[in-house]
Motif scaffolding. Structure first.
Motif, PDB file in Angstrom:
ATOM      1  N   LYS A 292      -0.077  -1.174  30.874  1.00 11.60           N
ATOM      2  CA  LYS A 292      -0.534  -0.941  29.511  1.00 11.60           C
ATOM      3  C   LYS A 292      -1.686  -1.890  29.199  1.00 11.60           C
ATOM      4  CE  LYS A 292       4.061   0.512  27.951  1.00 11.60           C
ATOM      5  NZ  LYS A 292       5.192   0.228  27.043  1.00 11.60           N
ATOM      6  N   GLN A 329      -3.490   7.986  27.294  1.00 15.33           N
ATOM      7  CA  GLN A 329      -3.009   7.804  28.661  1.00 15.33           C
ATOM      8  C   GLN A 329      -4.112   8.208  29.640  1.00 15.33           C
ATOM      9  OE1 GLN A 329       0.471  10.012  29.768  1.00 15.33           O
ATOM     10  NE2 GLN A 329       0.660   9.001  31.746  1.00 15.33           N
ATOM     11  N   VAL A 348       4.245   9.654  26.873  1.00 14.76           N
ATOM     12  CA  VAL A 348       4.605   8.312  27.314  1.00 14.76           C
ATOM     13  C   VAL A 348       5.335   7.592  26.192  1.00 14.76           C
ATOM     14  CG1 VAL A 348       3.705   6.093  28.087  1.00 14.76           C
ATOM     15  CG2 VAL A 348       2.601   8.189  28.849  1.00 14.76           C
TER      16      VAL A 348
END
Length: 350
Positions: A292, A329, A348
């Protein structure tokens, strides 16, 4: 743990395929960010549709697979229109960085298509799987693809089954992978190669220790030079010699000896063992292969513009300021540092 190395297990891959019953449906699916699009096999070729797909591929950041089996030269006004439409399609693919699977089996693209694919894959670093089964490819197209294989470092699967490739084309393709370290599977099944040149194909097993799957052509008996009762014992002996020190091959289609079968079985077991050991050495863990990234800063500092630039989107001077937070994403590969935005279908949990 079981592994299936059959050639057919690689067809169409494990994508979320969207079926397109019309060309417009397919074009809209690509525009909507679908992961993979399969065009209905009964569609009549629309030259302009191929051009539009090429234009979309140039900018597309989500498509990973495309399957078109309906390209037929008879549907074009003349050879010039046929070649022009295919050229526009592959010009777009040259600039695309997300497509991995190009499935054109039964498409009749012939040597024109093979040459354009070869040219495309000299610069494209994303395509890993090309399927040209029953596509009217002859020795001319096979030699173009062979030249591409001498330099391409990203293609993993090349399927050329049931084409019109004869001895010269089979030999050129075989020789092109002697030093290729990235191709995973090469299938020449149901093409025709002179028995006098069988060593050129079996030598792949001697000289290449990275290829996993090799499918033979039909060994043609030209001028009765080598009858069955003479050729096959000689071929089997040569195959045994070629495969003796090979540590990579896990599937040979059509003909293999007991000794070759034993070597293939051993290679499969060794590969499975390597995978298991890799997992054990990492305390039964494997790489998560994702992370991330949070971009923070003052309002109107350019955070959204920076993210858009990273994922290949154009600068928008009129972009509205983000309210709250925005989640995106992306994916990238070791072969290409480009970040590609995934479609909204990929959910996600942040």
């Amino acid at each position: 743990m079981a592994y299936n190395y059959e050639v057919n297990s690689y067809y169409l891959h494990d994508y979320s395929w969207t079926e397109a019953m019309t060309w417009e449906d397919g074009l809209n699916s690509i525009r909507d960010g679908k992961e993979a699009v399969k065009f209905w096999k009964e569609l009549k070729t629309e030259p302009d549709a191929l051009r539009q797909i090429g234009e979309l591929l140039e900018e597309n950041q989500t498509l990973r697979g495309i399957y078109i089996s309906t390209i037929d030269p008879e549907d074009f006004a003349d050879d010039s229109e046929f070649e022009g439409s295919l050229t526009a399609f592959f010009d777009g693919l040259k600039r695309n960085r997300t497509l991995e699977t190009l499935d054109l089996r039964r498409s009749k693209v012939g040597d024109v298509g093979a040459a354009l694919i070869a040219d495309c894959l000299e610069t494209n670093t994303g395509v890993q799987h090309v399927d040209l089964q029953e596509s009217n490819v002859t020795d001319v197209g096979a030699k173009d693809l062979a030249r591409m294989l001498e330099t391409n470092k990203t293609l993993r699967y090349l399927f050329l089954e049931e084409n019109l490739i004869l001895t010269d084309g089979c030999v050129a393709l075989a020789e092109s992978v002697y030093d290729n370290k990235t191709l995973f599977a090469l299938s020449l099944r149901a093409n025709r190669c002179s028995r006098l040149k069988h060593h050129a194909v079996t030598d792949v097993l001697k000289l290449n220790n990275t290829l996993r799957i090799l499918s033979w052509p039909y060994w043609e008996n030209i001028d009765n030079a080598s009858p069955d009762d003479k050729f096959f014992p000689e071929f089997d002996a040569y195959l045994d010699e070629a495969v003796e020190k090979n540590t990579s091959i896990v599937e040979i289609n059509y003909r293999k000896t007991d000794k070759a079968s034993f070597t293939i079985k051993k290679n499969k077991e060794l590969e499975e063992g390597r995978i298991l050991k890799l997992i054990e050495d990492n305390d039964n863990k494997v790489a998560w292969m994702r992370c991330k990234l949070m971009v923070v800063g003052q309002g109107r500092a350019g955070k959204s513009a920076t993210v858009r630039s990273l994922i290949g989107e154009k600068f928008d001077p009129n972009l509205d300021s983000t309210v709250g937070a925005s989640l995106t994403q992306t994916r990238t590969t070791a072969n290409d540092a480009t970040w590609n935005k995934l479609s909204q279908e990929h959910k996600v949990d942040y």
